[in-house]
Design a protein around this motif. Structure first.
Motif, PDB file in Angstrom:
ATOM      1  N   ILE A 118      -9.473  10.167   2.937  1.00 49.79           N
ATOM      2  CA  ILE A 118      -9.708   8.941   3.661  1.00 49.79           C
ATOM      3  C   ILE A 118      -8.572   8.013   3.190  1.00 49.79           C
ATOM      4  O   ILE A 118      -7.975   7.556   4.261  1.00 49.79           O
ATOM      5  N   ALA A 119      -8.121   8.045   2.009  1.00 52.26           N
ATOM      6  CA  ALA A 119      -6.883   7.352   1.957  1.00 52.26           C
ATOM      7  C   ALA A 119      -5.778   7.752   2.275  1.00 52.26           C
ATOM      8  O   ALA A 119      -4.853   7.087   2.977  1.00 52.26           O
ATOM      9  N   MET A 120      -5.583   9.374   2.494  1.00 47.27           N
ATOM     10  CA  MET A 120      -4.484   9.838   3.058  1.00 47.27           C
ATOM     11  C   MET A 120      -4.539   9.448   4.683  1.00 47.27           C
ATOM     12  O   MET A 120      -3.511   9.447   5.266  1.00 47.27           O
ATOM     13  N   LEU A 121      -5.721   9.443   5.403  1.00 49.86           N
ATOM     14  CA  LEU A 121      -5.719   9.360   6.486  1.00 49.86           C
ATOM     15  C   LEU A 121      -5.154   7.878   6.968  1.00 49.86           C
ATOM     16  O   LEU A 121      -4.264   7.814   8.058  1.00 49.86           O
ATOM     17  N   PHE A 122      -5.624   6.998   6.389  1.00 48.68           N
ATOM     18  CA  PHE A 122      -5.198   5.552   6.435  1.00 48.68           C
ATOM     19  C   PHE A 122      -3.677   5.330   6.235  1.00 48.68           C
ATOM     20  O   PHE A 122      -3.070   4.346   6.562  1.00 48.68           O
ATOM     21  N   ASP A 123      -3.155   6.207   5.161  1.00 48.81           N
ATOM     22  CA  ASP A 123      -1.582   6.187   5.003  1.00 48.81           C
ATOM     23  C   ASP A 123      -0.684   6.666   6.204  1.00 48.81           C
ATOM     24  O   ASP A 123       0.161   6.509   6.293  1.00 48.81           O
ATOM     25  N   GLY A 124      -1.555   7.311   7.231  1.00 46.63           N
ATOM     26  CA  GLY A 124      -0.920   7.727   8.521  1.00 46.63           C
ATOM     27  C   GLY A 124      -0.171   9.102   8.264  1.00 46.63           C
ATOM     28  O   GLY A 124      -0.358   9.575   7.143  1.00 46.63           O
ATOM     29  N   GLU A 130      -8.212  13.000 -14.648  1.00 43.49           N
ATOM     30  CA  GLU A 130      -8.709  11.768 -15.264  1.00 43.49           C
ATOM     31  C   GLU A 130      -7.610  10.926 -15.540  1.00 43.49           C
ATOM     32  O   GLU A 130      -6.383  11.083 -16.007  1.00 43.49           O
ATOM     33  N   GLY A 131      -7.788   9.591 -14.702  1.00 48.82           N
ATOM     34  CA  GLY A 131      -6.773   8.562 -15.039  1.00 48.82           C
ATOM     35  C   GLY A 131      -5.538   8.829 -13.948  1.00 48.82           C
ATOM     36  O   GLY A 131      -4.626   8.018 -14.142  1.00 48.82           O
ATOM     37  N   ASP A 132      -5.470   9.812 -13.293  1.00 54.51           N
ATOM     38  CA  ASP A 132      -4.494   9.915 -12.168  1.00 54.51           C
ATOM     39  C   ASP A 132      -4.637   8.987 -11.156  1.00 54.51           C
ATOM     40  O   ASP A 132      -5.590   8.628 -10.820  1.00 54.51           O
ATOM     41  N   SER A 133      -3.494   8.380 -10.693  1.00 55.32           N
ATOM     42  CA  SER A 133      -3.633   7.128  -9.614  1.00 55.32           C
ATOM     43  C   SER A 133      -2.682   7.712  -8.393  1.00 55.32           C
ATOM     44  O   SER A 133      -1.811   8.271  -8.627  1.00 55.32           O
ATOM     45  N   SER A 134      -3.101   7.361  -7.388  1.00 55.68           N
ATOM     46  CA  SER A 134      -2.397   7.697  -5.961  1.00 55.68           C
ATOM     47  C   SER A 134      -1.376   6.456  -5.792  1.00 55.68           C
ATOM     48  O   SER A 134      -0.707   6.614  -4.897  1.00 55.68           O
ATOM     49  N   GLY A 135      -1.148   5.681  -6.633  1.00 56.39           N
ATOM     50  CA  GLY A 135       0.018   4.501  -6.364  1.00 56.39           C
ATOM     51  C   GLY A 135      -0.762   3.251  -5.694  1.00 56.39           C
ATOM     52  O   GLY A 135      -0.231   2.602  -5.496  1.00 56.39           O
ATOM     53  N   THR A 136      -2.099   3.429  -5.813  1.00 61.60           N
ATOM     54  CA  THR A 136      -2.621   2.112  -5.096  1.00 61.60           C
ATOM     55  C   THR A 136      -3.575   1.662  -6.099  1.00 61.60           C
ATOM     56  O   THR A 136      -4.037   0.598  -5.779  1.00 61.60           O
ATOM     57  N   GLY A 137      -3.646   1.881  -7.333  1.00 56.82           N
ATOM     58  CA  GLY A 137      -4.250   1.360  -8.340  1.00 56.82           C
ATOM     59  C   GLY A 137      -5.671   1.974  -8.378  1.00 56.82           C
ATOM     60  O   GLY A 137      -6.508   1.372  -9.304  1.00 56.82           O
ATOM     61  N   HIS A 138      -5.766   3.080  -7.747  1.00 52.11           N
ATOM     62  CA  HIS A 138      -7.266   3.664  -7.784  1.00 52.11           C
ATOM     63  C   HIS A 138      -7.193   4.895  -8.006  1.00 52.11           C
ATOM     64  O   HIS A 138      -6.282   5.702  -7.999  1.00 52.11           O
ATOM     65  N   VAL A 139      -8.183   5.547  -8.637  1.00 50.13           N
ATOM     66  CA  VAL A 139      -8.460   7.084  -8.965  1.00 50.13           C
ATOM     67  C   VAL A 139      -9.286   7.369  -7.816  1.00 50.13           C
ATOM     68  O   VAL A 139     -10.402   7.016  -7.673  1.00 50.13           O
ATOM     69  N   TRP A 140      -8.699   8.428  -7.042  1.00 46.99           N
ATOM     70  CA  TRP A 140      -9.527   8.980  -5.974  1.00 46.99           C
ATOM     71  C   TRP A 140     -10.177  10.246  -6.365  1.00 46.99           C
ATOM     72  O   TRP A 140      -9.371  11.119  -7.091  1.00 46.99           O
TER      73      TRP A 140
END
Length: 174
Positions: free
Chosen positions: A87-93, A70-80
């Motif tokens: 999908i976020a990791m896929l777009f990161d390449g 809860e509240g953890d962010s992936s560095g993009t300002g969103h909680v995944w």
């Protein structure tokens, strides 16, 4: 003595010409190449990247991820959530190690809102980028990763909605 030397010199040639008794054969068909199903389990996800060694061939990569707190962010300002993070990791390449092993992506890097949901018609993906002009390989990267992340079944129908329209429903071709 000369005769023994001559015979010794000719013996390898005679054996070579004879082929040591091995008969030539035609090509024997034995079936399709082996395939392996990869199951990442609950501690990771399966992403699909493009192999540089084989033109436009998708390769599955098991990528570990920590379950979101809860509240953890992936560095993009969103909680995944778990499947959104795939999908976020896929777009990161690919990671540097994955790139060094010959993997690449045809997807553009994105930041911003994305979601992955499962409904009665299959998997729905929403991304904050244009999708209708993606190459077929980039589409398959996205479709295969989304289907695997949300249903653990690459054959589920996937519809992708972007800023410029919708692609699909389509199925993973891998």
């Amino acid at each position: 003595m000369r005769r023994v030397r001559a015979f010794g010199a000719l013996l390898p040639l005679v054996l070579l010409a004879n082929g040591c008794g091995i008969q030539a054969t035609d090509v024997v068909e034995v079936g399709d190449p082996a395939t392996v199903d990869v199951a990442p389990g609950s501690q990771g996800t399966l992403l699909y990247f493009v192999s540089s060694s084989s033109a436009n061939r998708l390769m599955p990569v098991v990528r570990p991820f920590a379950l979101p707190v809860e509240g953890d962010s992936s560095g993009t300002g969103h909680v995944w959530r778990g499947s959104d993070k795939a999908i976020a990791m896929l777009f990161d390449g690919p990671t540097q190690a994955e790139a060094d092993s010959g993997l690449r992506t045809e997807l553009p890097p994105i930041r911003g809102a994305l979601s992955l949901t499962l409904g009665p018609d299959g998997v729905s993906v929403r991304v904050n980028t244009a999708v209708t002009k993606l190459s077929e390989v980039a589409r398959q990267q996205l479709i295969c990763t989304a289907a695997q992340a949300r249903t653990a079944d690459r054959k589920a129908a996937v519809k992708v909605t972007g800023t410029d329209g919708v692609i699909g429903p389509a199925r993973c071709s891998v």
